[in-house]
Each structure stands twice: as C-alpha cells, then as structure tokens.
Design a protein around this motif. Structure first.
Motif, PDB file in Angstrom:
ATOM      1  N   PRO A  10       4.502  -7.083   8.593  1.00  0.00           N
ATOM      2  CA  PRO A  10       3.555  -7.874   7.792  1.00  0.00           C
ATOM      3  C   PRO A  10       2.437  -7.035   7.170  1.00  0.00           C
ATOM      4  CG  PRO A  10       3.226  -8.285  10.131  1.00  0.00           C
ATOM      5  CD  PRO A  10       4.459  -7.451  10.003  1.00  0.00           C
ATOM      6  N   GLN A  11       2.051  -5.932   7.823  1.00  0.00           N
ATOM      7  CA  GLN A  11       0.992  -5.097   7.246  1.00  0.00           C
ATOM      8  C   GLN A  11       1.440  -4.463   5.939  1.00  0.00           C
ATOM      9  OE1 GLN A  11       2.171  -4.614  10.390  1.00  0.00           O
ATOM     10  NE2 GLN A  11       0.476  -4.972  11.790  1.00  0.00           N
ATOM     11  N   HIS A  12       2.713  -4.105   5.844  1.00  0.00           N
ATOM     12  CA  HIS A  12       3.234  -3.537   4.614  1.00  0.00           C
ATOM     13  C   HIS A  12       3.189  -4.572   3.483  1.00  0.00           C
ATOM     14  CE1 HIS A  12       4.770  -0.526   7.408  1.00  0.00           C
ATOM     15  NE2 HIS A  12       5.060   0.245   6.363  1.00  0.00           N
ATOM     16  N   VAL A  13       3.507  -5.810   3.801  1.00  0.00           N
ATOM     17  CA  VAL A  13       3.477  -6.871   2.786  1.00  0.00           C
ATOM     18  C   VAL A  13       2.049  -7.082   2.295  1.00  0.00           C
ATOM     19  CG1 VAL A  13       3.923  -9.316   2.345  1.00  0.00           C
ATOM     20  CG2 VAL A  13       5.545  -7.985   3.699  1.00  0.00           C
ATOM     21  N   ILE A  14       1.091  -7.129   3.211  1.00  0.00           N
ATOM     22  CA  ILE A  14      -0.317  -7.290   2.825  1.00  0.00           C
ATOM     23  C   ILE A  14      -0.758  -6.133   1.946  1.00  0.00           C
ATOM     24  CG2 ILE A  14      -2.680  -7.296   3.727  1.00  0.00           C
ATOM     25  CD1 ILE A  14      -1.514  -8.739   6.234  1.00  0.00           C
ATOM     26  N   GLY A  16       1.093  -4.143   0.100  1.00  0.00           N
ATOM     27  CA  GLY A  16       1.767  -4.219  -1.188  1.00  0.00           C
ATOM     28  C   GLY A  16       1.163  -5.269  -2.102  1.00  0.00           C
ATOM     29  N   LEU A  17       0.815  -6.424  -1.562  1.00  0.00           N
ATOM     30  CA  LEU A  17       0.203  -7.478  -2.381  1.00  0.00           C
ATOM     31  C   LEU A  17      -1.148  -7.041  -2.938  1.00  0.00           C
ATOM     32  CD1 LEU A  17       1.056 -10.655  -0.268  1.00  0.00           C
ATOM     33  CD2 LEU A  17       1.986 -10.039  -2.516  1.00  0.00           C
ATOM     34  N   ILE A  18      -1.940  -6.368  -2.122  1.00  0.00           N
ATOM     35  CA  ILE A  18      -3.247  -5.905  -2.595  1.00  0.00           C
ATOM     36  C   ILE A  18      -3.079  -4.797  -3.626  1.00  0.00           C
ATOM     37  CG2 ILE A  18      -5.439  -4.866  -1.895  1.00  0.00           C
ATOM     38  CD1 ILE A  18      -5.055  -6.273   0.821  1.00  0.00           C
ATOM     39  N   GLY A  23      -3.608  -3.094  -9.084  1.00  0.00           N
ATOM     40  CA  GLY A  23      -2.892  -2.505 -10.209  1.00  0.00           C
ATOM     41  C   GLY A  23      -2.957  -3.378 -11.448  1.00  0.00           C
ATOM     42  N   LEU A  24      -2.800  -4.688 -11.282  1.00  0.00           N
ATOM     43  CA  LEU A  24      -2.896  -5.604 -12.427  1.00  0.00           C
ATOM     44  C   LEU A  24      -4.304  -5.620 -13.011  1.00  0.00           C
ATOM     45  CD1 LEU A  24      -0.696  -8.578 -11.202  1.00  0.00           C
ATOM     46  CD2 LEU A  24      -0.175  -6.937 -13.017  1.00  0.00           C
ATOM     47  N   VAL A  53       1.159  -1.234  -9.172  1.00  0.00           N
ATOM     48  CA  VAL A  53       2.064  -2.387  -9.184  1.00  0.00           C
ATOM     49  C   VAL A  53       3.457  -1.987  -8.716  1.00  0.00           C
ATOM     50  CG1 VAL A  53       3.217  -4.072 -10.675  1.00  0.00           C
ATOM     51  CG2 VAL A  53       0.780  -3.635 -10.954  1.00  0.00           C
ATOM     52  N   ILE A  54       3.971  -0.889  -9.245  1.00  0.00           N
ATOM     53  CA  ILE A  54       5.320  -0.446  -8.893  1.00  0.00           C
ATOM     54  C   ILE A  54       5.422  -0.122  -7.404  1.00  0.00           C
ATOM     55  CG2 ILE A  54       6.971   1.450  -9.183  1.00  0.00           C
ATOM     56  CD1 ILE A  54       6.102   1.479 -12.168  1.00  0.00           C
ATOM     57  N   PHE A  55       4.473   0.645  -6.889  1.00  0.00           N
ATOM     58  CA  PHE A  55       4.542   1.016  -5.480  1.00  0.00           C
ATOM     59  C   PHE A  55       4.214  -0.158  -4.571  1.00  0.00           C
ATOM     60  CE2 PHE A  55       4.606   5.287  -7.182  1.00  0.00           C
ATOM     61  CZ  PHE A  55       5.528   5.888  -6.353  1.00  0.00           C
ATOM     62  N   GLY A  56       3.413  -1.107  -5.044  1.00  0.00           N
ATOM     63  CA  GLY A  56       3.186  -2.323  -4.268  1.00  0.00           C
ATOM     64  C   GLY A  56       4.459  -3.135  -4.121  1.00  0.00           C
ATOM     65  N   ILE A  57       5.196  -3.266  -5.221  1.00  0.00           N
ATOM     66  CA  ILE A  57       6.477  -3.982  -5.184  1.00  0.00           C
ATOM     67  C   ILE A  57       7.462  -3.250  -4.275  1.00  0.00           C
ATOM     68  CG2 ILE A  57       8.493  -4.619  -6.571  1.00  0.00           C
ATOM     69  CD1 ILE A  57       6.511  -5.182  -8.886  1.00  0.00           C
ATOM     70  N   MET A  58       7.501  -1.917  -4.382  1.00  0.00           N
ATOM     71  CA  MET A  58       8.421  -1.147  -3.545  1.00  0.00           C
ATOM     72  C   MET A  58       8.060  -1.267  -2.061  1.00  0.00           C
ATOM     73  SD  MET A  58       8.862   2.227  -5.950  1.00  0.00           S
ATOM     74  CE  MET A  58       9.739   3.169  -4.723  1.00  0.00           C
ATOM     75  N   THR A  59       6.762  -1.329  -1.742  1.00  0.00           N
ATOM     76  CA  THR A  59       6.337  -1.470  -0.348  1.00  0.00           C
ATOM     77  C   THR A  59       6.753  -2.828   0.202  1.00  0.00           C
ATOM     78  OG1 THR A  59       4.466   0.017  -0.746  1.00  0.00           O
ATOM     79  CG2 THR A  59       4.343  -1.392   1.198  1.00  0.00           C
ATOM     80  N   ILE A  60       6.566  -3.878  -0.591  1.00  0.00           N
ATOM     81  CA  ILE A  60       6.984  -5.216  -0.148  1.00  0.00           C
ATOM     82  C   ILE A  60       8.497  -5.270   0.004  1.00  0.00           C
ATOM     83  CG2 ILE A  60       7.124  -7.649  -0.825  1.00  0.00           C
ATOM     84  CD1 ILE A  60       4.379  -7.254  -2.159  1.00  0.00           C
TER      85      ILE A  60
END
Length: 129
Positions: A10-14, A16-18, A23-24, A53-60
């Motif tokens: 879950p920490q990775h998802v958090i 990635g979302l941030i 990024g946006l 944004v790209i690395f956030g999506i990849m982390t999620i």
C-alpha cells in the motif's frame, strides 16, 4: 459474498498517487519555478512533471502486480527518492529567494515524502533470497 481486495504494497500505491498528482501540477503550471532565471525554462518543462506521472503510474503498476521484480522496485524507489529530494530542494531554494509560505510548506511536505520514500526503501526486500 464480497471478495476482499488486499494490497501487498500500500505504501507504493500512496507514493505513486502523490507522484502522479505533483507531476500533473508541474505539467499544467508552466510558470511554477522562477529561480534561477537561466534554467527556469528547463525546470518548467513538461518533462519534469511527465516523469513524475510516468514513474508514479509504474510504481502503482508494480505494487498491483502479482510477480514483482526486486530490481524494478529498487529502480522505481531510487527515482522516487531523487524526485522528492529535487522537488524539496527546489521549493526551499525558491522560498529563500522570495519568502513565500506556500513554497516553504511545499518544501516541508516534499521533504516528508522524501523521508517516506527512504523508509519504504529501508523496508523493501533487497535480495531474491
């Protein structure tokens, strides 16, 4: 009966979302960074926000996959730590040049995210055995 959806990371998802959110913000605000004026055009380029944004999506995506690569996790977390360290440094430098409570607050928040990323790195599996 409802099936429970469990996240193993879950920490990775958090994180990635941030990263996606920040990024946006950087993509849509072309005049966010103003100092130093010689490189403001580089800092305000959509590439900085796009990488977030790209690395956030990849982390999620990594966190939601069943078979996770330790090497990919290490690389994603390294980028995340670099991204948050860069963002915090830029915010603090901007706050010192033009005192602004918003920049100082954002710098403190991004420093917290940098430390959060380091704690994830510390708790992550380092080897395949």
């Amino acid at each position: 009966m409802k099936q429970k959806f469990e996240l193993s990371h879950p920490q990775h998802v958090i994180l990635g979302l941030i990263e996606i959110a920040v990024g946006l913000i950087l993509i849509f605000n072309d005049y966010y960074y103003f100092w130093p004026p010689q490189v403001a055009w580089i800092l305000n380029d959509d590439l900085c926000g796009g990488l977030g944004v790209i690395f956030g999506i990849m982390t999620i995506r990594w966190a939601l996959k069943d078979s996770n690569s330790i090497r990919v996790n290490r690389n994603l977390l390294f980028f995340s730590a670099f991204f948050w360290c860069f963002e915090a440094t830029a915010e603090f430098i901007h706050a010192s040049v033009r005192p602004n409570a918003y920049m100082l607050t954002a710098g403190v928040a991004e420093l917290g995210l940098f430390l959060f990323t380091l704690s994830i790195i510390d708790k992550s599996k380092k080897h395949n055995y």
